[in-house]
Design a protein around this motif. Structure first.
Motif, PDB file in Angstrom:
ATOM      1  N   ALA A 162       0.833  -1.205   0.000  1.00 30.34           N
ATOM      2  CA  ALA A 162       0.000   0.000   0.000  1.00 30.34           C
ATOM      3  C   ALA A 162       0.872   1.260   0.000  1.00 30.34           C
ATOM      4  CB  ALA A 162      -0.919   0.011   1.210  1.00 30.34           C
ATOM      5  N   SER A 163       0.456   2.239  -0.811  1.00 32.71           N
ATOM      6  CA  SER A 163       1.241   3.478  -0.916  1.00 32.71           C
ATOM      7  C   SER A 163       0.978   4.375   0.309  1.00 32.71           C
ATOM      8  CB  SER A 163       0.863   4.223  -2.208  1.00 32.71           C
ATOM      9  OG  SER A 163       1.554   5.462  -2.261  1.00 32.71           O
ATOM     10  N   PRO A 164       1.987   4.993   0.968  1.00 28.18           N
ATOM     11  CA  PRO A 164       1.775   5.879   2.140  1.00 28.18           C
ATOM     12  C   PRO A 164       1.370   7.300   1.771  1.00 28.18           C
ATOM     13  CG  PRO A 164       4.105   5.655   1.666  1.00 28.18           C
ATOM     14  CD  PRO A 164       3.400   4.776   0.687  1.00 28.18           C
ATOM     15  N   LEU A 165       1.260   7.601   0.460  1.00 30.09           N
ATOM     16  CA  LEU A 165       0.970   8.967   0.031  1.00 30.09           C
ATOM     17  C   LEU A 165      -0.360   9.479   0.575  1.00 30.09           C
ATOM     18  CD1 LEU A 165       1.811  11.435  -1.634  1.00 30.09           C
ATOM     19  CD2 LEU A 165       0.741  10.338  -3.635  1.00 30.09           C
ATOM     20  N   PRO A 166      -1.455   8.696   0.541  1.00 29.90           N
ATOM     21  CA  PRO A 166      -2.712   9.234   1.084  1.00 29.90           C
ATOM     22  C   PRO A 166      -2.602   9.629   2.546  1.00 29.90           C
ATOM     23  CG  PRO A 166      -3.149   7.291  -0.247  1.00 29.90           C
ATOM     24  CD  PRO A 166      -1.671   7.377  -0.095  1.00 29.90           C
ATOM     25  N   TRP A 167      -1.888   8.822   3.313  1.00 28.59           N
ATOM     26  CA  TRP A 167      -1.730   9.149   4.724  1.00 28.59           C
ATOM     27  C   TRP A 167      -0.892  10.422   4.902  1.00 28.59           C
ATOM     28  CZ3 TRP A 167      -4.867   6.691   7.818  1.00 28.59           C
ATOM     29  CH2 TRP A 167      -5.329   5.409   7.450  1.00 28.59           C
ATOM     30  N   ILE A 168       0.085  10.609   4.075  1.00 24.04           N
ATOM     31  CA  ILE A 168       0.919  11.827   4.173  1.00 24.04           C
ATOM     32  C   ILE A 168       0.091  13.067   3.861  1.00 24.04           C
ATOM     33  CG2 ILE A 168       2.900  13.023   3.170  1.00 24.04           C
ATOM     34  CD1 ILE A 168       4.205  10.276   2.777  1.00 24.04           C
ATOM     35  N   LEU A 169      -0.723  12.957   2.789  1.00 19.29           N
ATOM     36  CA  LEU A 169      -1.560  14.100   2.416  1.00 19.29           C
ATOM     37  C   LEU A 169      -2.557  14.426   3.516  1.00 19.29           C
ATOM     38  CD1 LEU A 169      -2.215  13.302  -1.361  1.00 19.29           C
ATOM     39  CD2 LEU A 169      -0.602  14.967  -0.390  1.00 19.29           C
ATOM     40  N   LEU A 170      -3.125  13.329   4.121  1.00 18.15           N
ATOM     41  CA  LEU A 170      -4.078  13.558   5.205  1.00 18.15           C
ATOM     42  C   LEU A 170      -3.407  14.242   6.394  1.00 18.15           C
ATOM     43  CD1 LEU A 170      -6.927  13.173   6.323  1.00 18.15           C
ATOM     44  CD2 LEU A 170      -6.211  10.885   7.102  1.00 18.15           C
TER      45      LEU A 170
END
Length: 213
Positions: A171-179
């Motif tokens: 799973a990519s961590p990008l969504p969590w970083i943006l959040l």
């Protein structure tokens, strides 16, 4: 004297000839007594129709048959020429017996040769019939008509497929970083608004104190 004796001499040959003819007539009926022996009867008899091949054939003669080796010969064959004799014939006085074996259909021929009591060989032949066994006629067996059976509906097999699971490692961590960035921005805005408002409130209260003095 001379004339009466001459006719008597002439009739003597005629009398002798008549006597010879009469003697011959008496001997002719007695001639069969000096004939060779003959077959009197047989079992089965000639031209008989039997249900099956008998176990043996019996031949009866008018006088005793000489029982010497090779003197008595009996051949029994079926319509195809196959031998049906079983072993050698046996002689007992006037009776000769020949064993049979096998199966036969149609005409069965018997050829025999024996030596009669006067030492002269005699022979003969006869036949009988064994009908072929009737071929059984096959009986028609009633065939049950198959009843119409309902055609089963095709069964739909539903195969449960499991939902694809996301691999945590992939799973990519990008969504969590943006959040997290968005939360920080919101928190920063809220803090900034509180700070700005606090400053404005403190400034306004200072200005009011100075004017009172």
């Amino acid at each position: 004297m001379t004339t009466t004796s001459a006719p008597r001499r002439r009739t003597l040959p005629a009398v002798l000839a008549a006597a010879a003819v009469a003697l011959a007539a008496l001997l002719v009926p007695a001639s069969p007594a000096f004939a060779h022996d003959e077959l009197v009867s047989s079992d089965p008899s000639a031209d008989a129709v039997l249900d099956a091949l008998p176990a043996q054939i019996t031949l009866s003669y008018s006088a005793d048959i000489l029982d010497s080796e090779g003197a008595t010969v009996i051949q029994v064959t079926d319509a195809a020429g196959t031998s049906l004799t079983d072993g050698a014939p046996t002689v007992s006085g006037t009776v000769v017996t020949q064993g049979l074996a096998g199966t036969a259909s149609g005409a069965v021929t018997v050829v025999w040769r024996v030596v009669s009591s006067d030492g002269h060989p005699i022979d003969g032949t006869f036949s009988f019939t064994v009908p072929a066994a009737p071929t059984p006629t096959p009986t028609a067996t009633p065939t049950a008509t198959p009843s119409a059976t309902p055609t089963p509906e095709p069964t739909v097999t539903v195969t449960a497929t499991s939902a694809p699971t996301e691999n945590a490692s992939e799973a990519s961590p990008l969504p969590w970083i943006l959040l997290a960035v968005a939360l920080l921005v919101v928190v920063g805005l809220v803090v900034w608004l509180f700070v700005v408002r606090g400053r404005r409130g403190s400034t306004g209260s200072g200005s009011a104190g100075t004017a009172g003095r």
